[in-house]
Design a protein around this motif. Structure first.
Motif, PDB file in Angstrom:
ATOM      1  N   ASN A  99      42.818  62.233  60.796  1.00 19.81           N
ATOM      2  CA  ASN A  99      43.699  61.169  60.311  1.00 19.81           C
ATOM      3  C   ASN A  99      42.919  59.879  60.449  1.00 19.81           C
ATOM      4  N   GLY A 100      42.677  59.221  59.312  1.00 18.97           N
ATOM      5  CA  GLY A 100      41.899  57.986  59.340  1.00 18.97           C
ATOM      6  C   GLY A 100      40.951  57.941  58.163  1.00 18.97           C
ATOM      7  N   PHE A 101      39.824  57.237  58.305  1.00 19.08           N
ATOM      8  CA  PHE A 101      38.909  57.099  57.169  1.00 19.08           C
ATOM      9  C   PHE A 101      37.570  56.558  57.654  1.00 19.08           C
ATOM     10  N   ILE A 102      36.568  56.700  56.783  1.00 14.09           N
ATOM     11  CA  ILE A 102      35.297  55.987  56.938  1.00 14.09           C
ATOM     12  C   ILE A 102      35.361  54.816  55.968  1.00 14.09           C
ATOM     13  N   ALA A 103      35.138  53.621  56.465  1.00 13.17           N
ATOM     14  CA  ALA A 103      35.238  52.440  55.601  1.00 13.17           C
ATOM     15  C   ALA A 103      34.151  52.476  54.533  1.00 13.17           C
ATOM     16  N   ASP A 104      34.494  52.044  53.317  1.00  7.84           N
ATOM     17  CA  ASP A 104      33.530  51.995  52.206  1.00  7.84           C
ATOM     18  C   ASP A 104      32.740  53.286  52.076  1.00  7.84           C
ATOM     19  N   PHE A 105      33.432  54.397  52.146  1.00 15.52           N
ATOM     20  CA  PHE A 105      32.754  55.696  52.097  1.00 15.52           C
ATOM     21  C   PHE A 105      31.912  55.851  50.825  1.00 15.52           C
ATOM     22  N   HIS A 106      32.388  55.263  49.747  1.00 16.20           N
ATOM     23  CA  HIS A 106      31.668  55.345  48.474  1.00 16.20           C
ATOM     24  C   HIS A 106      30.231  54.834  48.643  1.00 16.20           C
ATOM     25  N   LEU A 107      30.080  53.775  49.426  1.00 14.06           N
ATOM     26  CA  LEU A 107      28.746  53.207  49.663  1.00 14.06           C
ATOM     27  C   LEU A 107      27.883  54.088  50.567  1.00 14.06           C
TER      28      LEU A 107
END
Lengths: 287, 287, 287, 287
Positions: free
Chosen positions: B112-120
């Motif tokens: 639950n959550g995310f990696i910021a700016d994963f696209h980059l």
């Protein structure tokens, strides 16, 4: 084995070619007509140009023959240029992001065939994708990687050249990994104005590819279809397998050949020669 | 924001916790109970241990609340250890291969959550995955990449250490790209014997994570459920958000902490400290 | 044409019969093995007895061969009695509520075949369903109506008698509407204890139906499967089409015959004789 | 609670209203904007007039907000008249044949609301459907039955009168079964030329229904949308709930009222008075 078809010509209701043509692509996807072919029930895609900005893309993991939304869309959308693809998955998951056509901006891409031992080559090939395109690969098919390699290699400026460089790179990468017969393909590409179709296999025995020979032939193909009786010389079909048994209607595109269809029904052909002398380098850190 | 829960204890019918608990995870997925939370209607996953080899995984892009097959499975499968996850997609496609839990061999992983700016960061992070694991990434989520980085980094020998190295690597890669607050996470991991749960955010303000305080508390939580009245000290629940308002039942896991649940209801905690001094190096060719 | 199979015997992992048997039902659903059969790609269903209350039912409109959740479930659920069905839709929509098996309480029901001109007969037949069962018909197949007529007619007390009355009613209703050759069927029924299988067609040329001849035969059928080498006389398979070419393994159930399988491998047969002299009356207000 | 909207006016790209309007219907379906409303994640439907014969209908059980095919279709299809519906299922299965709009020939039908205790009334109401329409009921919703009753009662000649007779019949049938407050509804109907919208509840407290007040108001509603700055007096929106907070833009349709929108932006209103004095009789054999 997958199948695909593309239309460039006067605007037609998509269903005319998708569902109302004898032995059309959806019909092919369901029935094993010529014996050895398996069912193509692992997803469907349609990309069309017309209203709105760039191409629309409909992709579904339902078999094409039973998808009511596809029937509706095909019966209520008219397009002068569209491509459809039915999938028989070989290894990668049955999911919408693995369905063709793939799209970037105005460009659509379909593929019948495979990269041999893709599991072994995937990392090196993905490393050869331009870093700013890398994160746009959403699924897990070989075709989506081929498309992004071709974009990296200049597809938007020179579609055939970019595919020659892409296939060259794949063959070289395969060789490095001891993989033979690397590429088996018929490719279809469009930018909304023209259609490019390539027939090529590393081992010289490529999947079939056909162009409709001329409008007069198509009029014979659909004698009872008033729309097709109004066909002009501007209309062309490209298909991975012929729709019909009528002799003289289909024109086989030879091995290792690229065909270009332009507005006005113009059909040109040129040799397709994979090349490794430029641009792309795969998996530099893996050499 | 996603949500997840995990059970380790005596075998229970999965529906007891999934559908029959007041304010359980499926209920949470539908109703915005505490105000600001959006709906979790972008996919569901359940991984369970029990009959057969390794964990079973059921993943669906239908919302959990309306999926009849999930109700059936939950009502007819008993398990001593399972994890469930409801998804609210942020950017990546709603497809089954993007649903948690992810699996390799006996191992399950949820986030639950995310990696910021994963696209980059995606390309550099994928380059840091062990080459022989690279081709197994099937979807396009940040979580699947985190899981494969952790596998690369020794998850199967030292789950917490591997996640510390993985988070360290992500933070370092983010720093190089000028991305701040790189990681926001509660992670859940299991090998079928134990459960590991991590609460951590780069900026120190992590998603919530709770453990059931003890069996006695759970008996109070479900006073009308005869099964739970038979609970022993062996049973533990880990949840990203509490199921119920009963005070004293839930035990909050602090920021930057890893919790380990072992058979017998044992709950241990240790600090979670990302580290960059070993093993993994991301996107070497991109530095 | 649909296909189905049923197992009654020792508990087995469902995948043993679903995916690991040569020429098993999923394999049949994909490949046209014997020539004329179309693909069964219009939905799948599995009903199983075991853990939990009553049978579990998994139904999906994805083709069975490509559905990852079905593979997971089959690999992680063990059952002593289950039925599976693959569908080739003829007219009614491809939707989960049209997939077999149908269920009520402990009872499961599958059907290979059709009611002729069901569109014409549907109203009268639905009127003959017991009013308190009427609202439980959720889909639009002929089979779901047959099942509810059989329930109306006493399926739970006398399965074969109820089906004889149901088929008699359908044939009579068809006659009144000028419809010939009304019923084409192999039916499968279970209450979790026994299996009933019926082979019948109004015109005397019914779909095929087979029972495994005895445990010894099955041991020969799967020589490399250690589980089946442990088979006892308690185990029986019923299939609409044989899985294998081994002579002597399959026992054909004759036309107009009902087979009953009970625990202990007991296989009994009796004539199946549709009857119109009792109970059910269709569409009284429509006469 | 479901939601719907309809557009009649100049041709617009469907996405302008579906996805690009602040607080539009898809946005409403995801977020509980006004507090008590649940999520509408149990299916979506779009019916549109334009190219091809009759209306096209796209229906999906995926939540509208995450369905890529719906985004594609909306971005590439233009229509002068369309209706959309988001569903929150109450009892009947989440399946495509239960999604609105329902269609027959040129006619589309949507409904927000319910028939009380439909399970009790379903049989009698279905018996009142014209026998030749009966077999076309494909799903299990109350709305599909209402639509077929209205067709039975002359919808195609007199939409409002037919709905008055239909509601009258339902109320009478409910009364006979001891069911109170039988009908809760806003209905939307179109034949491709005009739009009919009804707001009615048996107990006098009906679901909301609004019409856009005039083109000038819409221009104020979308100040930054160049397309809407070109709006003329010909354009009208009907919505079950307002898209926006701008005062003066929406015109509430009173209780027990039918609104008719014709080409040219004409909006007429008339009382909606259920009637039982003619035509339809429900479940004669059940009295």
């Amino acid at each position: 084995m997958c199948r695909w078809m593309a239309w460039l010509g006067q605007p037609v209701l998509i269903e005319e070619l998708l569902f109302k043509s004898p032995h059309g692509i959806v019909d092919q996807s369901l029935h094993a007509r010529m014996g050895a072919e398996p069912t193509n029930g692992d997803g469907f895609g349609l990309g069309w140009y017309g209203t709105g900005e760039g191409p629309g893309v409909y992709r579904s993991v339902s078999p094409a023959w039973g998808d009511p939304n596809l029937h509706e869309l095909a019966a209520h959308v008219e397009s002068p240029l569209f491509m459809t693809h039915v999938r028989a998955a070989i290894g990668s998951p049955v999911q919408e992001t693995n369905c063709h056509p793939f799209r970037r901006g105005n460009w659509l891409f379909v593929h019948n065939g495979f990269i041999a031992d893709f599991h072994l080559l995937r990392r090196d090939l993905m490393l050869a994708i331009a870093p700013d395109l890398f994160a746009d690969v959403q699924g897990s098919t070989d075709t989506e990687v081929v498309f992004h390699l071709a974009l990296t290699s200049g597809l938007e400026e020179d579609p055939i050249g970019a595919l020659e460089r892409t296939v060259g790179l794949i063959e070289e990468t395969a060789r490095r990994h001891g993989v033979t017969d690397a590429v088996q393909a018929s490719f279809g590409v469009s930018d909304g104005e023209s259609l490019w179709a390539v027939r090529y296999a590393t081992n010289g025995d490529a999947r079939s590819l056909f162009a409709s020979s001329d409008a007069d032939a198509i009029r014979h193909l659909y004698p009872d279809n008033p729309r097709f009786q109004r066909l002009t010389e501007d209309d062309r079909l490209i298909v991975s397998e012929p729709f019909s048994d009528l002799p003289g209607v289909w024109h086989e595109i030879p091995e290792a050949t690229a065909a270009i269809v332009r507005r006005g029904g113009v059909l040109e052909k040129q040799p397709f020669q994979p090349t490794t002398d430029a641009g792309l380098t795969a998996g530099a850190d893996a050499t």
